[in-house]
Design a protein around this motif. Structure first.
Motif, PDB file in Angstrom:
ATOM      1  N   LYS A  47       0.861  -1.181   0.000  1.00  0.00           N
ATOM      2  CA  LYS A  47       0.000   0.000   0.000  1.00  0.00           C
ATOM      3  C   LYS A  47       0.899   1.234   0.000  1.00  0.00           C
ATOM      4  CE  LYS A  47      -3.732  -2.333   2.510  1.00  0.00           C
ATOM      5  NZ  LYS A  47      -4.666  -2.407   1.382  1.00  0.00           N
ATOM      6  N   VAL A  48       0.762   2.043  -1.050  1.00  0.00           N
ATOM      7  CA  VAL A  48       1.615   3.220  -1.172  1.00  0.00           C
ATOM      8  C   VAL A  48       0.767   4.463  -1.409  1.00  0.00           C
ATOM      9  CG1 VAL A  48       3.555   1.890  -2.095  1.00  0.00           C
ATOM     10  CG2 VAL A  48       1.917   2.929  -3.661  1.00  0.00           C
ATOM     11  N   ASN A  49       1.328   5.600  -1.031  1.00  0.00           N
ATOM     12  CA  ASN A  49       0.711   6.889  -1.302  1.00  0.00           C
ATOM     13  C   ASN A  49       0.885   7.170  -2.794  1.00  0.00           C
ATOM     14  OD1 ASN A  49       0.548   9.802  -1.747  1.00  0.00           O
ATOM     15  ND2 ASN A  49       0.549  10.008   0.489  1.00  0.00           N
ATOM     16  N   GLU A  50      -0.227   7.347  -3.523  1.00  0.00           N
ATOM     17  CA  GLU A  50      -0.130   7.492  -4.981  1.00  0.00           C
ATOM     18  C   GLU A  50       0.577   8.783  -5.400  1.00  0.00           C
ATOM     19  OE1 GLU A  50      -4.482   9.545  -5.976  1.00  0.00           O
ATOM     20  OE2 GLU A  50      -4.036   7.529  -6.696  1.00  0.00           O
ATOM     21  N   ARG A  51       0.641   9.774  -4.489  1.00  0.00           N
ATOM     22  CA  ARG A  51       1.314  11.034  -4.831  1.00  0.00           C
ATOM     23  C   ARG A  51       2.805  10.960  -4.567  1.00  0.00           C
ATOM     24  NH1 ARG A  51       2.746  15.230  -1.755  1.00  0.00           N
ATOM     25  NH2 ARG A  51       1.525  14.437   0.010  1.00  0.00           N
ATOM     26  N   THR A  52       3.189  10.415  -3.375  1.00  0.00           N
ATOM     27  CA  THR A  52       4.609  10.396  -3.008  1.00  0.00           C
ATOM     28  C   THR A  52       5.300   9.089  -3.359  1.00  0.00           C
ATOM     29  OG1 THR A  52       4.166   9.532  -0.785  1.00  0.00           O
ATOM     30  CG2 THR A  52       4.072  11.934  -1.073  1.00  0.00           C
ATOM     31  N   GLY A  53       4.506   7.996  -3.501  1.00  0.00           N
ATOM     32  CA  GLY A  53       5.107   6.690  -3.747  1.00  0.00           C
ATOM     33  C   GLY A  53       5.612   6.016  -2.489  1.00  0.00           C
ATOM     34  N   ASP A  54       5.454   6.670  -1.329  1.00  0.00           N
ATOM     35  CA  ASP A  54       5.911   6.100  -0.058  1.00  0.00           C
ATOM     36  C   ASP A  54       4.942   5.039   0.440  1.00  0.00           C
ATOM     37  OD1 ASP A  54       8.026   7.873  -0.109  1.00  0.00           O
ATOM     38  OD2 ASP A  54       6.964   9.401   1.087  1.00  0.00           O
ATOM     39  N   GLU A  55       5.480   3.975   1.062  1.00  0.00           N
ATOM     40  CA  GLU A  55       4.636   2.934   1.639  1.00  0.00           C
ATOM     41  C   GLU A  55       3.937   3.464   2.885  1.00  0.00           C
ATOM     42  OE1 GLU A  55       4.955  -1.761   3.060  1.00  0.00           O
ATOM     43  OE2 GLU A  55       6.674  -0.750   2.138  1.00  0.00           O
ATOM     44  N   VAL A  56       2.670   3.060   3.062  1.00  0.00           N
ATOM     45  CA  VAL A  56       1.864   3.536   4.184  1.00  0.00           C
ATOM     46  C   VAL A  56       1.499   2.353   5.074  1.00  0.00           C
ATOM     47  CG1 VAL A  56      -0.244   4.758   4.854  1.00  0.00           C
ATOM     48  CG2 VAL A  56       0.902   5.349   2.712  1.00  0.00           C
ATOM     49  N   THR A  57       1.695   2.495   6.387  1.00  0.00           N
ATOM     50  CA  THR A  57       1.376   1.426   7.324  1.00  0.00           C
ATOM     51  C   THR A  57      -0.127   1.387   7.580  1.00  0.00           C
ATOM     52  OG1 THR A  57       1.707   2.876   9.220  1.00  0.00           O
ATOM     53  CG2 THR A  57       3.616   1.615   8.442  1.00  0.00           C
ATOM     54  N   ARG A  58      -0.598   0.241   8.095  1.00  0.00           N
ATOM     55  CA  ARG A  58      -2.024   0.032   8.311  1.00  0.00           C
ATOM     56  C   ARG A  58      -2.642   1.084   9.242  1.00  0.00           C
ATOM     57  NH1 ARG A  58      -5.381  -4.383   7.784  1.00  0.00           N
ATOM     58  NH2 ARG A  58      -3.621  -5.680   7.160  1.00  0.00           N
ATOM     59  N   ASP A  59      -1.921   1.461  10.309  1.00  0.00           N
ATOM     60  CA  ASP A  59      -2.510   2.397  11.276  1.00  0.00           C
ATOM     61  C   ASP A  59      -2.565   3.833  10.759  1.00  0.00           C
ATOM     62  OD1 ASP A  59       0.166   2.926  11.310  1.00  0.00           O
ATOM     63  OD2 ASP A  59       0.436   2.722  13.488  1.00  0.00           O
TER      64      ASP A  59
END
Length: 308
Positions: A47-59
């Motif tokens: 799961k990544v932020n579509e703008r930054t490309g950074d992975e996002v944790t569940r919480d």
């Protein structure tokens, strides 16, 4: 031994029986991992932020309901938990219905229900026999893994069966899915008779064990062959049959091919009633629709079955 997926109580009026729910169906689909071709590198979903490309944790994730036009209503997981169905541990039967009143369209998944302890076997057995004799299913709702389900509880072979059912709101009408339905012309009597003959020729006792998942078997054979380094033999695709314009001719050919392919399955030999158990006699009487069977003794059941 499979672990129960739910435990709680089955309730009918003032009768309450602690029960456990077990899955009656196992998924035998062959699963694969994904790799980049030409490498041994696994492909994984993140799961990544579509703008930054950074992975996002569940919480860090909240849910958003699409309002259209790029607008969303954001909802926190805690807010959903507050309005979730009560985490009930009961299956409360609200009413009974005839089994044949439930269209197969409504059925979803199948589970077994067993008494949680031997101490409750008597009450469980009483409810099981009542459902079996009446040929009815109890309709109830219960919560499984945070979701509310509609279900039908019925008698199986010496065990209760629970089928989760679709709510009416889940079902889609043919016209809503396919648009306009074709106008069906009335068949000619001769064509209908021939179609019925074909159905009759293809009729056989239902033996589910005769049907296998041949595709999964071929996938397993493919894996074994590739593992051992064998050359993979590909079957030639079947020839496309020419279209037959005349429906009656097509039906006639089908009936003739069925008849020439062998005789109809032999009729099942009638069982020796004296060798059957009481529950087997009850089941046979139910299949033959013997009236008043629930109040009959074994001797009366045998006489009624011989006369039917």
């Amino acid at each position: 031994m499979v672990r129960p997926v739910w435990s709680g109580a089955l309730s009918l009026g003032l009768v309450t029986v602690p029960v456990e729910l077990y899955p009656a169906v196992a998924d035998h689909t062959i699963h694969f991992h994904q790799f980049e071709r030409g490498t041994s590198d696994r492909i994984r979903n993140r799961k990544v932020n579509e703008r930054t490309g950074d992975e996002v944790t569940r919480d860090e994730i909240v849910k958003g309901y699409d309002l259209g036009g790029g607008d969303h209503v954001l909802v926190e997981p805690d807010e959903l938990d507050e309005i979730a169905p009560e985490r009930s541990r009961r299956i409360d039967i609200e009413q009974f219905v005839e089994l044949d009143e439930i269209d197969p369209w409504f059925y979803d998944r199948t589970y077994w229900l067993k008494p949680a302890k031997e101490d409750f076997a008597k009450a469980y057995g009483l409810l099981l026999q009542a459902m079996d004799r009446s040929e009815k299913a109890g309709v109830a709702k219960f919560v499984l893994r945070g979701k509310e389900y509609l279900c039908a509880v019925r008698a199986g072979e010496d065990v209760m069966v629970l089928n989760t059912l679709h709510f009416v709101a889940d079902l889609r009408k043919p016209k809503d899915v396919m648009g306009g339905l074709p106008k069906l012309p009335k068949p000619r009597p001769k064509e209908l008779d021939m179609a019925l003959s074909l159905v009759d020729e293809m009729t056989a006792p239902w033996k589910p064990g005769d049907f296998r998942d041949e595709y999964s078997e071929r996938v397993e054979d493919l894996i074994k062959a590739k593992k051992s380094g064998k050359e993979i033999a590909h079957e030639e695709p079947p020839e496309t049959s020419a279209d037959v314009v005349d429906l009656f001719e097509a039906l006639s050919r089908s009936v003739k091919s069925r008849k020439s392919g062998g005789k109809k399955p032999a009729k099942k030999k009638a069982p020796d009633l004296a060798e059957l158990s009481k529950s087997e006699l009850d089941k046979l009487a139910r299949e033959k629709k013997v009236k008043g069977r629930s109040k009959m003794t074994r001797t009366e059941l045998e006489k009624a079955l011989k006369a039917s």
